[in-house]
Design an enzyme around this catalytic site. Structure first.
Site, PDB file in Angstrom:
ATOM      1  N   ILE A   1      28.326  37.733  36.405  1.00 17.19           N
ATOM      2  CA  ILE A   1      28.798  39.343  35.752  1.00 17.19           C
ATOM      3  C   ILE A   1      30.437  38.781  35.612  1.00 17.19           C
ATOM      4  CG2 ILE A   1      30.343  41.605  35.863  1.00 17.19           C
ATOM      5  CD1 ILE A   1      27.101  41.908  37.790  1.00 17.19           C
TER       6      ILE A   1
ATOM      7  N   THR B   1      34.315  35.619  36.545  1.00 18.76           N
ATOM      8  CA  THR B   1      34.410  34.173  37.454  1.00 18.76           C
ATOM      9  C   THR B   1      35.428  34.656  37.330  1.00 18.76           C
ATOM     10  OG1 THR B   1      34.511  33.526  35.518  1.00 18.76           O
ATOM     11  CG2 THR B   1      31.922  33.272  36.491  1.00 18.76           C
ATOM     12  N   GLY B   2      36.487  34.933  38.426  1.00 15.93           N
ATOM     13  CA  GLY B   2      37.393  34.932  38.757  1.00 15.93           C
ATOM     14  C   GLY B   2      38.192  33.731  39.734  1.00 15.93           C
TER      15      GLY B   2
ATOM     16  N   ALA C   1      37.059  34.261  43.482  1.00  9.21           N
ATOM     17  CA  ALA C   1      35.387  34.932  43.867  1.00  9.21           C
ATOM     18  C   ALA C   1      34.599  34.859  42.300  1.00  9.21           C
ATOM     19  CB  ALA C   1      35.585  36.168  44.433  1.00  9.21           C
TER      20      ALA C   1
ATOM     21  N   VAL D   1      26.225  47.731  40.016  1.00  9.22           N
ATOM     22  CA  VAL D   1      27.404  49.061  39.927  1.00  9.22           C
ATOM     23  C   VAL D   1      27.056  49.034  38.555  1.00  9.22           C
ATOM     24  CG1 VAL D   1      28.805  51.822  39.242  1.00  9.22           C
ATOM     25  CG2 VAL D   1      28.683  49.952  41.043  1.00  9.22           C
TER      26      VAL D   1
ATOM     27  N   ASP E   1      45.616  47.199  45.814  1.00 12.27           N
ATOM     28  CA  ASP E   1      45.205  46.393  44.435  1.00 12.27           C
ATOM     29  C   ASP E   1      44.870  47.649  43.545  1.00 12.27           C
ATOM     30  OD1 ASP E   1      45.493  44.063  42.715  1.00 12.27           O
ATOM     31  OD2 ASP E   1      43.963  43.636  43.340  1.00 12.27           O
TER      32      ASP E   1
ATOM     33  N   ASP F   1      36.706  46.103  44.746  1.00 17.00           N
ATOM     34  CA  ASP F   1      37.851  45.339  45.022  1.00 17.00           C
ATOM     35  C   ASP F   1      38.560  45.644  46.040  1.00 17.00           C
ATOM     36  OD1 ASP F   1      38.986  42.487  44.574  1.00 17.00           O
ATOM     37  OD2 ASP F   1      40.134  42.584  43.045  1.00 17.00           O
TER      38      ASP F   1
END
Ligand SMILES: Nc1ncnc2c1ncn2[C@@H]1O[C@H](COP(=O)(O)OP(=O)(O)OP(=O)(O)O)[C@@H](O)[C@H]1O
Ligand SMILES: [Mg+2]
Length: 247
Positions: free
Chosen positions: A47, A49-50, A53, A139, A180, A197
């Site tokens: 979903i 790729t940060g 995480a 979600v 955040d 998050d």
């Protein structure tokens, strides 16, 4: 000792290659552990790729869709992970080991999601965590729900009222500050906001809780202003306070 591979839980080759490039053996083992307990059957697609995480859509053993958030050990910036863990009475000892901090962070996100869920704040329901891997409610429908940034609400007044209510539940019931909050960390799921998050969320007793709360409110007011709804932080805080005894 049994050797684990990502092949056991990732069918698609491309996805498996990405996974193997990003994650180490301990992470593969952690996914196996969660798979043995039935929380994960397989990872379906990525979903997000940060930097800190990767989030995967997964399916559990009973066939339910799940979101699996896996924190990276090596490239995690730690944004101030330590600062958010220090000052939290739930984490007495803060390790200086990178890996331990990421594991603690994962546990912290799980615990925060649990508290929010108990307080009826609309967040993904957490199911399990192990090491740097967190399994939670997916979600979305087929695809993950878009963020508010990507998919604004049709009626901004309604969104404002819903966010005020979520903030009131967070502060007065869960006794946590998200820390955040922005249009990037709120999903629009069938016109309902879902807050995600939550790793950095802190207890109200955290020394910086007030400052973080002020920042969250300010960020949301900036967002609402961009969408044509003028609310000052004072107005928003008063609206939250008005709900103190009814959330
Ligand atoms: N429970 C969930 N269900 C569906 N999608 C999710 C869920 N949790 C996260 N996502 C998706 O993954 C994205 C990143 O998730 P999140 O905001 O929790 O991670 P992050 O900490 O911001 O990652 P990074 O900082 O590394 O980018 C979200 O914008 C959303 O698209
Ligand atoms: Mg995010």
């Amino acid at each position: 000792m049994e050797s684990y591979t990502a092949e056991d839980f990732i069918k698609e080759e491309k996805l498996r290659n990405i996974f193997n490039q990003v994650f180490d053996n301990q992470t593969i083992e952690a996914v196996h552990e969660l798979a043995n307990k039935g929380y994960i059957d397989y990872l379906e697609h990525i979903i997000s790729t940060g930097k800190e995480a990767h989030v995967y859509k997964a399916v559990d053993k009973a066939g339910n869709p799940r979101a699996v958030k896996i924190y990276k050990i090596e490239t995690s910036s730690f944004r101030n992970m330590r600062a958010y863990i220090e000052g939290d009475v739930r984490f007495k000892r803060v390790s200086s080991d990178r890996r331990d901090i990421v594991y603690q962070w994962t546990r912290k996100e799980y615990k925060n999601l649990e508290k929010f869920t108990e307080a009826a704040v609309r967040v993904p329901v957490p199911f399990a965590f192990y090491r740097n891997v967190l399994v939670m409610e997916f979600v979305g429908n087929e695809q993950a729900a878009p963020t508010l940034k990507e998919a604004p609400f049709e009626n901004i007044e309604i969104l404002y009222r819903k966010i005020v209510e979520e903030l009131a539940k967070m502060v007065y019931k869960a006794k946590l500050v998200h820390a955040d909050l922005s249009e990037y960390n709120i999903l629009n799921h069938r016109n309902e906001p879902v807050i995600i998050d939550c790793g950095q969320a802190v207890l109200l007793s955290h020394p910086n809780a007030k400052e973080f709360f002020e920042r969250d409110v300010k960020n949301m007011c900036n967002y609402f202003r961009k969408k044509g709804l003028q609310k000052t932080p004072e107005e928003m805080k008063n609206a939250i306070k008005e709900l103190k005894n009814s959330v």
